[in-house]
Design a protein around this motif. Structure first.
Motif, mmCIF file in Angstrom:
data_model
loop_
_atom_site.group_PDB
_atom_site.id
_atom_site.type_symbol
_atom_site.label_atom_id
_atom_site.label_comp_id
_atom_site.label_asym_id
_atom_site.label_seq_id
_atom_site.Cartn_x
_atom_site.Cartn_y
_atom_site.Cartn_z
ATOM 1 N N SER A 136 0.915 -0.842 0.341
ATOM 2 C CA SER A 136 -0.364 -0.400 0.100
ATOM 3 C C SER A 136 1.623 1.294 0.238
ATOM 4 O O SER A 136 0.369 2.477 -0.042
ATOM 5 N N ILE A 176 1.155 2.995 -3.857
ATOM 6 C CA ILE A 176 0.331 3.620 -4.149
ATOM 7 C C ILE A 176 0.034 5.316 -3.665
ATOM 8 O O ILE A 176 0.018 6.301 -4.225
ATOM 9 N N GLU A 177 0.727 4.787 -2.341
ATOM 10 C CA GLU A 177 0.556 5.946 -1.702
ATOM 11 C C GLU A 177 1.368 7.153 -1.805
ATOM 12 O O GLU A 177 1.521 8.429 -1.977
ATOM 13 N N ILE A 200 1.273 8.294 -5.351
ATOM 14 C CA ILE A 200 0.126 10.436 -5.708
ATOM 15 C C ILE A 200 1.071 11.101 -4.927
ATOM 16 O O ILE A 200 0.105 12.137 -5.167
ATOM 17 N N TYR A 253 -3.239 8.572 -11.690
ATOM 18 C CA TYR A 253 -3.109 7.708 -10.229
ATOM 19 C C TYR A 253 -3.877 7.967 -9.218
ATOM 20 O O TYR A 253 -3.988 7.175 -8.658
ATOM 21 N N HIS A 306 -5.986 5.704 -6.896
ATOM 22 C CA HIS A 306 -5.926 5.749 -5.618
ATOM 23 C C HIS A 306 -6.943 5.673 -4.956
ATOM 24 O O HIS A 306 -7.645 5.136 -4.192
ATOM 25 N N TYR A 352 -3.982 -4.011 -5.266
ATOM 26 C CA TYR A 352 -3.419 -3.178 -4.180
ATOM 27 C C TYR A 352 -4.850 -2.958 -2.803
ATOM 28 O O TYR A 352 -3.953 -2.587 -2.301
#
Length: 553
Positions: A16, A19-20, A23, A45, A49, A85
């Motif tokens: 995770s 993807i954090e 962004i 993205y 998210h 994700y």
């Protein structure tokens, strides 16, 4: 504090986090998906998210326990990306199901994994309808589509993917997980016996993404436009759904459009510069580009000018294709090697100054190899007495590997015979040259044992492909009354080309020892492949095992 304790923060590495991070660093980078009806879906993205967090909320309401397996039966597209994700980040394990498996194998792995739910593309619904009565522990099926596109199905209970997301907000706090918590599950192809499960944890997945996407390996960055033509339903699409966002690259998903024409148009329209797939993918693109050339009087410098590199694994790289991509399209062919059991990437023939200094034929030879091992991993070859062999490019041995993204045991403790002294036995026969380049000679089960000597089916196939009329070549060992086994060669021919067996034999004589020459050459309309593009040699061996016996009699 005591000297032996680490002074660093024990911060877990979690999928995770990718993807954090994406962004924050690359919020407007794009993800493009070619959908089944031919239209393209595109978003950023930051939009991905938000949907991932909505999906995580929906999963929580469906209900699962930490570590539960949630299956996906889907092609390469944005919804599958979101599932990667949301499932892993929520504490469950994404179990990617291979739709190309036999029905019995699909049933077996769903039951063996104890999947709680299955997210399925509409095109694969019939596969599940055929076996639903035999997989009663699956609590529900979620169809990956809009509510307006929900098909009629015998599956029950069913939910609509988009309807689930529409009910949720993007406000979701990721659970506090450990790096050693599991996040992914993939099963081997199961060409001999039942498939075995390989379960990946967050830390191994992150380390693999960090190293495989680095400049030492695939060299991803924000300028790259990456097309993984390797399926997300097998070996995590070579980890690219994790490594590309980690380094901020644009992703282009080709869905189920893997024919040469579709790939050409997608590469051209999206200006893809790096593509990844098995050799048959790039053979199909090459054949299509060849057909374009025949339809015009003028031959362009390159019909795919944006494409600069293709990463190729899953089967041996044919030297003739390495050469064609270099000389016709100015594309660097990077041979890769890995397995389901190694997350999967382990080694690659990365472009380098030393490779570029070589004469073309020597360069193509190295590019067709499996390359050098990635940092953090170890590769070694052993003899039958478990003694290491010299890295001289000549001695052949059993390839064993180790590393932080190599499994130490199969799911549920199966296959213990594959592990010894901290090494995983790959089942491959290989050589390593003095510079550290790995070359897979053959699968141990595919080596032809003729009169006590070994014949490499891979090398014989590569030699056959030097004959210009051949499209694909497959060498198998069949029973022989005197030599135990002898090779026979099965070939398919390029459209419009003339095949002469004598000319092929003359080509082979220039490449291999006389006693390696096949005892029979058979021309076929097509060759069978697995869902991951590998030749189904076990089926062909069963079909032709007595071919020479019958011929002699």
């Amino acid at each position: 504090m005591p000297d032996h304790q680490s002074a660093m923060m024990p911060t877990p590495l979690l999928t995770s986090d990718i993807i954090e991070n994406a962004i924050l660093r690359y919020p407007e980078q794009r993800i493009v998906s070619l959908m089944p009806d031919g239209h393209k879906h595109e978003y950023s993205y930051i939009e991905a998210h938000a949907r991932i967090k909505k999906l995580a909320n929906a999963l929580s309401k469906l209900g699962f326990n930490k570590g539960d397996r949630i299956g996906t039966l889907a092609n390469n597209h944005y919804r599958h990306f979101e599932l990667y994700y949301a499932i892993g980040g929520s504490g469950a394990v994404i179990h990617t199901l291979n739709p190309r498996l036999f029905e019995e194998q699909l049933e077996y792995i769903i039951k063996h994994a104890e999947d709680e739910y299955i997210f399925v593309d509409p095109c694969f619904i019939p596969l599940l309808e055929n076996i639903q009565s035999r997989i009663p522990k699956v609590k529900a099926f979620i169809i990956n589509c809009f509510e307006s596109d929900m098909p009629s199905t015998q599956l029950a209970p069913v939910y609509c993917y988009e309807a689930l997301l529409d009910k949720e907000t993007s406000d979701f706090d990721w659970p506090k997980l450990k790096g050693t918590d599991n996040c992914g599950l993939c099963y081997t192809s199961g060409t001999t016996g039942n498939p075995k499960g390989v379960i990946y944890d967050h830390q191994s997945s992150i380390l693999h993404a960090m190293m495989s996407g680095s400049s030492q390996f695939l060299s991803f960055n924000e300028w790259d436009i990456i097309m993984p033509a390797v399926p997300m339903y097998h070996v995590v699409a070579w980890g690219i759904p994790y490594s590309a966002p980690l380094f901020g690259s644009k992703l282009v998903f080709c869905g189920d459009k893997l024919d040469g024409e579709s790939l050409y148009h997608l590469i051209d329209s999206e200006q893809v510069n790096k593509g990844f797939g098995v050799p048959t993918i790039w053979l199909g693109l090459h054949n299509y580009l060849d057909s374009l050339k025949q339809d015009t009087d003028l031959e362009p410098i390159s019909p795919i000018p944006s494409l600069k590199m293709v990463g190729v694994g899953g089967a041996a790289s044919p030297t003739n294709l390495v050469k064609a991509y270099a000389e016709k399209y100015d594309v660097y062919w990077m041979g890769l090697w890995g397995m389901t059991e190694t997350s999967p990437l382990m080694s690659a023939s990365v472009n380098s100054p030393s490779i570029q200094k070589l004469d073309p034929e020597s360069r193509y030879h190295l590019q067709s190899s499996a390359g050098k091992a990635m940092f953090g991993t170890q590769i070694e070859i052993f003899d039958q007495d478990n003694q290491t062999l010299a890295h001289d490019g000549i001695q052949q041995g059993i390839l064993k590997v180790k590393g932080p993204w190599v499994l130490k045991e199969y799911f549920k403790g199966e296959g213990q015979e594959n592990f010894e002294d901290g090494w995983f036995n790959t089942g491959d026969i290989a050589v390593i040259n003095p510079e550290g380049y790995l070359r897979i000679v053959d699968r141990a089960k595919d080596v032809i044992k003729s009169g006590g000597e070994w014949i490499s089916s891979v090398q014989l196939e590569d030699a056959a492909l030097e004959y210009a009329s051949i499209n694909e070549a497959c060498v198998i060992g069949v029973t022989h009354p005197k030599w135990d086994e002898r090779p026979i060669l099965l070939v398919t021919i390029k459209p419009g080309k003339v095949f002469e067996q004598e000319a092929l034999i003359a080509t082979l004589k220039q490449k291999v020892a006389k006693w390696w020459l096949p005892d029979a050459i058979l021309q076929l309309e097509s060759l069978p492949h697995t869902g991951t593009g590998k030749l189904k040699k076990i089926d062909l061996r069963n079909e032709y095992k007595d071919y020479l016996i019958d011929k002699i009699q």
